[in-house]
Write a protein that holds these residues in place. Structure first.
Motif, PDB file in Angstrom:
ATOM      1  N   GLU A  65      26.367  -4.300  -1.373  1.00 18.92           N
ATOM      2  CA  GLU A  65      27.349  -5.370  -1.497  1.00 18.92           C
ATOM      3  C   GLU A  65      27.432  -5.957  -2.900  1.00 18.92           C
ATOM      4  O   GLU A  65      28.505  -6.243  -3.403  1.00 18.92           O
ATOM      5  CB  GLU A  65      27.049  -6.511  -0.508  1.00 18.92           C
ATOM      6  CG  GLU A  65      27.094  -6.115   0.941  1.00 18.92           C
ATOM      7  CD  GLU A  65      25.785  -5.498   1.411  1.00 18.92           C
ATOM      8  OE1 GLU A  65      24.705  -5.833   0.887  1.00 18.92           O
ATOM      9  OE2 GLU A  65      25.840  -4.645   2.314  1.00 18.92           O
ATOM     10  N   ASP A  66      26.280  -6.161  -3.547  1.00 18.85           N
ATOM     11  CA  ASP A  66      26.317  -6.822  -4.855  1.00 18.85           C
ATOM     12  C   ASP A  66      25.679  -6.017  -5.980  1.00 18.85           C
ATOM     13  O   ASP A  66      25.605  -6.484  -7.104  1.00 18.85           O
ATOM     14  CB  ASP A  66      25.683  -8.209  -4.774  1.00 18.85           C
ATOM     15  CG  ASP A  66      24.205  -8.154  -4.426  1.00 18.85           C
ATOM     16  OD1 ASP A  66      23.661  -7.057  -4.211  1.00 18.85           O
ATOM     17  OD2 ASP A  66      23.586  -9.227  -4.374  1.00 18.85           O
ATOM     18  N   GLY A  67      25.187  -4.820  -5.697  1.00 19.11           N
ATOM     19  CA  GLY A  67      24.637  -3.970  -6.742  1.00 19.11           C
ATOM     20  C   GLY A  67      23.202  -4.282  -7.125  1.00 19.11           C
ATOM     21  O   GLY A  67      22.707  -3.789  -8.126  1.00 19.11           O
ATOM     22  N   ALA A  68      22.519  -5.104  -6.344  1.00 24.41           N
ATOM     23  CA  ALA A  68      21.121  -5.448  -6.651  1.00 24.41           C
ATOM     24  C   ALA A  68      20.212  -4.255  -6.381  1.00 24.41           C
ATOM     25  O   ALA A  68      20.481  -3.429  -5.514  1.00 24.41           O
ATOM     26  CB  ALA A  68      20.683  -6.634  -5.804  1.00 24.41           C
ATOM     27  N   THR A  69      19.127  -4.165  -7.142  1.00 27.29           N
ATOM     28  CA  THR A  69      18.142  -3.103  -6.977  1.00 27.29           C
ATOM     29  C   THR A  69      16.788  -3.754  -6.739  1.00 27.29           C
ATOM     30  O   THR A  69      16.414  -4.686  -7.436  1.00 27.29           O
ATOM     31  CB  THR A  69      18.081  -2.214  -8.235  1.00 27.29           C
ATOM     32  OG1 THR A  69      19.386  -1.703  -8.493  1.00 27.29           O
ATOM     33  CG2 THR A  69      17.137  -1.056  -8.041  1.00 27.29           C
ATOM     34  N   TYR A  70      16.035  -3.247  -5.771  1.00 29.87           N
ATOM     35  CA  TYR A  70      14.734  -3.793  -5.421  1.00 29.87           C
ATOM     36  C   TYR A  70      13.672  -2.722  -5.574  1.00 29.87           C
ATOM     37  O   TYR A  70      13.878  -1.578  -5.188  1.00 29.87           O
ATOM     38  CB  TYR A  70      14.721  -4.299  -3.971  1.00 29.87           C
ATOM     39  CG  TYR A  70      15.754  -5.361  -3.711  1.00 29.87           C
ATOM     40  CD1 TYR A  70      15.476  -6.688  -4.001  1.00 29.87           C
ATOM     41  CD2 TYR A  70      17.005  -5.041  -3.202  1.00 29.87           C
ATOM     42  CE1 TYR A  70      16.427  -7.670  -3.777  1.00 29.87           C
ATOM     43  CE2 TYR A  70      17.955  -6.019  -2.980  1.00 29.87           C
ATOM     44  CZ  TYR A  70      17.657  -7.322  -3.263  1.00 29.87           C
ATOM     45  OH  TYR A  70      18.597  -8.290  -3.052  1.00 29.87           O
ATOM     46  N   VAL A  71      12.533  -3.104  -6.120  1.00 29.14           N
ATOM     47  CA  VAL A  71      11.386  -2.208  -6.247  1.00 29.14           C
ATOM     48  C   VAL A  71      10.298  -2.769  -5.350  1.00 29.14           C
ATOM     49  O   VAL A  71       9.995  -3.962  -5.404  1.00 29.14           O
ATOM     50  CB  VAL A  71      10.877  -2.131  -7.698  1.00 29.14           C
ATOM     51  CG1 VAL A  71       9.658  -1.237  -7.797  1.00 29.14           C
ATOM     52  CG2 VAL A  71      11.975  -1.630  -8.616  1.00 29.14           C
ATOM     53  N   GLY A  72       9.703  -1.926  -4.535  1.00 26.73           N
ATOM     54  CA  GLY A  72       8.651  -2.379  -3.641  1.00 26.73           C
ATOM     55  C   GLY A  72       7.879  -1.208  -3.069  1.00 26.73           C
ATOM     56  O   GLY A  72       8.053  -0.064  -3.483  1.00 26.73           O
ATOM     57  N   PHE A  73       7.041  -1.502  -2.112  1.00 23.69           N
ATOM     58  CA  PHE A  73       6.206  -0.485  -1.494  1.00 23.69           C
ATOM     59  C   PHE A  73       6.769  -0.087  -0.137  1.00 23.69           C
ATOM     60  O   PHE A  73       7.117  -0.952   0.662  1.00 23.69           O
ATOM     61  CB  PHE A  73       4.770  -1.000  -1.332  1.00 23.69           C
ATOM     62  CG  PHE A  73       4.078  -1.184  -2.647  1.00 23.69           C
ATOM     63  CD1 PHE A  73       3.417  -0.131  -3.234  1.00 23.69           C
ATOM     64  CD2 PHE A  73       4.119  -2.396  -3.301  1.00 23.69           C
ATOM     65  CE1 PHE A  73       2.787  -0.284  -4.448  1.00 23.69           C
ATOM     66  CE2 PHE A  73       3.500  -2.570  -4.519  1.00 23.69           C
ATOM     67  CZ  PHE A  73       2.832  -1.503  -5.093  1.00 23.69           C
ATOM     68  N   LYS A  74       6.824   1.204   0.100  1.00 26.61           N
ATOM     69  CA  LYS A  74       7.314   1.718   1.379  1.00 26.61           C
ATOM     70  C   LYS A  74       6.240   1.500   2.437  1.00 26.61           C
ATOM     71  O   LYS A  74       5.084   1.841   2.232  1.00 26.61           O
ATOM     72  CB  LYS A  74       7.614   3.214   1.278  1.00 26.61           C
ATOM     73  CG  LYS A  74       8.620   3.578   0.225  1.00 26.61           C
ATOM     74  CD  LYS A  74       8.721   5.094   0.135  1.00 26.61           C
ATOM     75  CE  LYS A  74       9.410   5.519  -1.132  1.00 26.61           C
ATOM     76  NZ  LYS A  74       9.297   6.951  -1.365  1.00 26.61           N
ATOM     77  N   SER A  75       6.627   0.936   3.560  1.00 29.90           N
ATOM     78  CA  SER A  75       5.687   0.701   4.652  1.00 29.90           C
ATOM     79  C   SER A  75       6.106   1.436   5.915  1.00 29.90           C
ATOM     80  O   SER A  75       5.706   1.073   7.007  1.00 29.90           O
ATOM     81  CB  SER A  75       5.578  -0.794   4.944  1.00 29.90           C
ATOM     82  OG  SER A  75       4.948  -1.446   3.889  1.00 29.90           O
ATOM     83  N   THR A  76       6.901   2.462   5.765  1.00 27.93           N
ATOM     84  CA  THR A  76       7.342   3.225   6.922  1.00 27.93           C
ATOM     85  C   THR A  76       6.275   4.246   7.311  1.00 27.93           C
ATOM     86  O   THR A  76       5.253   4.383   6.641  1.00 27.93           O
ATOM     87  CB  THR A  76       8.664   3.950   6.606  1.00 27.93           C
ATOM     88  OG1 THR A  76       8.479   4.751   5.440  1.00 27.93           O
ATOM     89  CG2 THR A  76       9.786   2.962   6.356  1.00 27.93           C
ATOM     90  N   THR A  77       6.509   4.978   8.360  1.00 32.84           N
ATOM     91  CA  THR A  77       5.564   5.976   8.838  1.00 32.84           C
ATOM     92  C   THR A  77       5.210   6.943   7.719  1.00 32.84           C
ATOM     93  O   THR A  77       6.080   7.458   7.033  1.00 32.84           O
ATOM     94  CB  THR A  77       6.170   6.767  10.020  1.00 32.84           C
ATOM     95  OG1 THR A  77       6.596   5.830  11.006  1.00 32.84           O
ATOM     96  CG2 THR A  77       5.156   7.717  10.615  1.00 32.84           C
ATOM     97  N   GLY A  78       3.920   7.163   7.546  1.00 35.92           N
ATOM     98  CA  GLY A  78       3.457   8.082   6.510  1.00 35.92           C
ATOM     99  C   GLY A  78       3.218   7.423   5.169  1.00 35.92           C
ATOM    100  O   GLY A  78       2.748   8.051   4.229  1.00 35.92           O
ATOM    101  N   HIS A  79       3.546   6.137   5.056  1.00 34.01           N
ATOM    102  CA  HIS A  79       3.337   5.407   3.806  1.00 34.01           C
ATOM    103  C   HIS A  79       2.410   4.225   4.056  1.00 34.01           C
ATOM    104  O   HIS A  79       2.390   3.661   5.141  1.00 34.01           O
ATOM    105  CB  HIS A  79       4.667   4.902   3.237  1.00 34.01           C
ATOM    106  CG  HIS A  79       5.618   5.998   2.915  1.00 34.01           C
ATOM    107  ND1 HIS A  79       5.468   6.815   1.830  1.00 34.01           N
ATOM    108  CD2 HIS A  79       6.717   6.433   3.555  1.00 34.01           C
ATOM    109  CE1 HIS A  79       6.446   7.699   1.796  1.00 34.01           C
ATOM    110  NE2 HIS A  79       7.223   7.482   2.848  1.00 34.01           N
ATOM    111  N   SER A  80       1.642   3.848   3.053  1.00 26.19           N
ATOM    112  CA  SER A  80       0.661   2.772   3.197  1.00 26.19           C
ATOM    113  C   SER A  80       0.996   1.556   2.360  1.00 26.19           C
ATOM    114  O   SER A  80       0.119   0.848   1.896  1.00 26.19           O
ATOM    115  CB  SER A  80      -0.721   3.296   2.796  1.00 26.19           C
ATOM    116  OG  SER A  80      -1.064   4.417   3.573  1.00 26.19           O
ATOM    117  N   GLY A  81       2.269   1.313   2.120  1.00 25.69           N
ATOM    118  CA  GLY A  81       2.686   0.218   1.263  1.00 25.69           C
ATOM    119  C   GLY A  81       2.233  -1.150   1.715  1.00 25.69           C
ATOM    120  O   GLY A  81       2.067  -2.048   0.889  1.00 25.69           O
TER     121      GLY A  81
END
Length: 138
Positions: A65-81
């Motif tokens: 919607e506004d072109g924002a970009t976010y950096v973070g840790f993935k916490s989905t299956t297979g990831h340990s964010g």
């Protein structure tokens, strides 16, 4: 009034252009985060036995919607964010066998996220400004 509206619309970016601009800064932050995380992980005798490769769990997301970009840790299956939020807290390590050998060691928190933000803030802004100039032709 028409000239003013036109001049203002020329200054503003489309969501896609904003995404390109914020992505340039996000890539700088992601690299800084990866570097600081690897340098700050506890090493040595009292370090964690199970090694978690959080650098593989750093991800970038975009808000359409506004072109924002976010950096973070993935916490989905297979990831340990989700572990990233625990690492920053610090803790008291208890170890040893028997009452005489039992010692409490305070393990300091890992503040690699905060350190990355502070260190890379000017580089992020420079990358975004460079991309902005490319997009606008200035």
């Amino acid at each position: 009034m028409k000239k003013l509206d036109q001049a203002l619309s020329d200054l503003s970016l489309t969501p896609n252009q904003k995404k390109q601009m914020t992505k340039a800064g996000a890539l700088v932050y992601k690299e800084s985060l990866r570097s600081n995380m690897n340098n700050s992980l506890h090493k040595g005798k009292y370090s964690r036995e199970t090694k978690v490769k959080l650098e593989d769990d750093i991800g970038i997301r975009y808000k359409v919607e506004d072109g924002a970009t976010y950096v973070g840790f993935k916490s989905t299956t297979g990831h340990s964010g989700y572990i990233a939020r625990i690492l920053n807290d610090g803790y008291a390590a208890h170890g040893g066998k028997g009452a005489k050998a039992h010692k409490t060691r305070i393990i300091s928190g890992l503040h690699f996220q905060e350190k990355s933000l502070v260190e890379s803030k000017s580089m992020i802004l420079a990358a975004e400004a460079k991309k902005y100039r490319e997009l606008t032709g200035d």
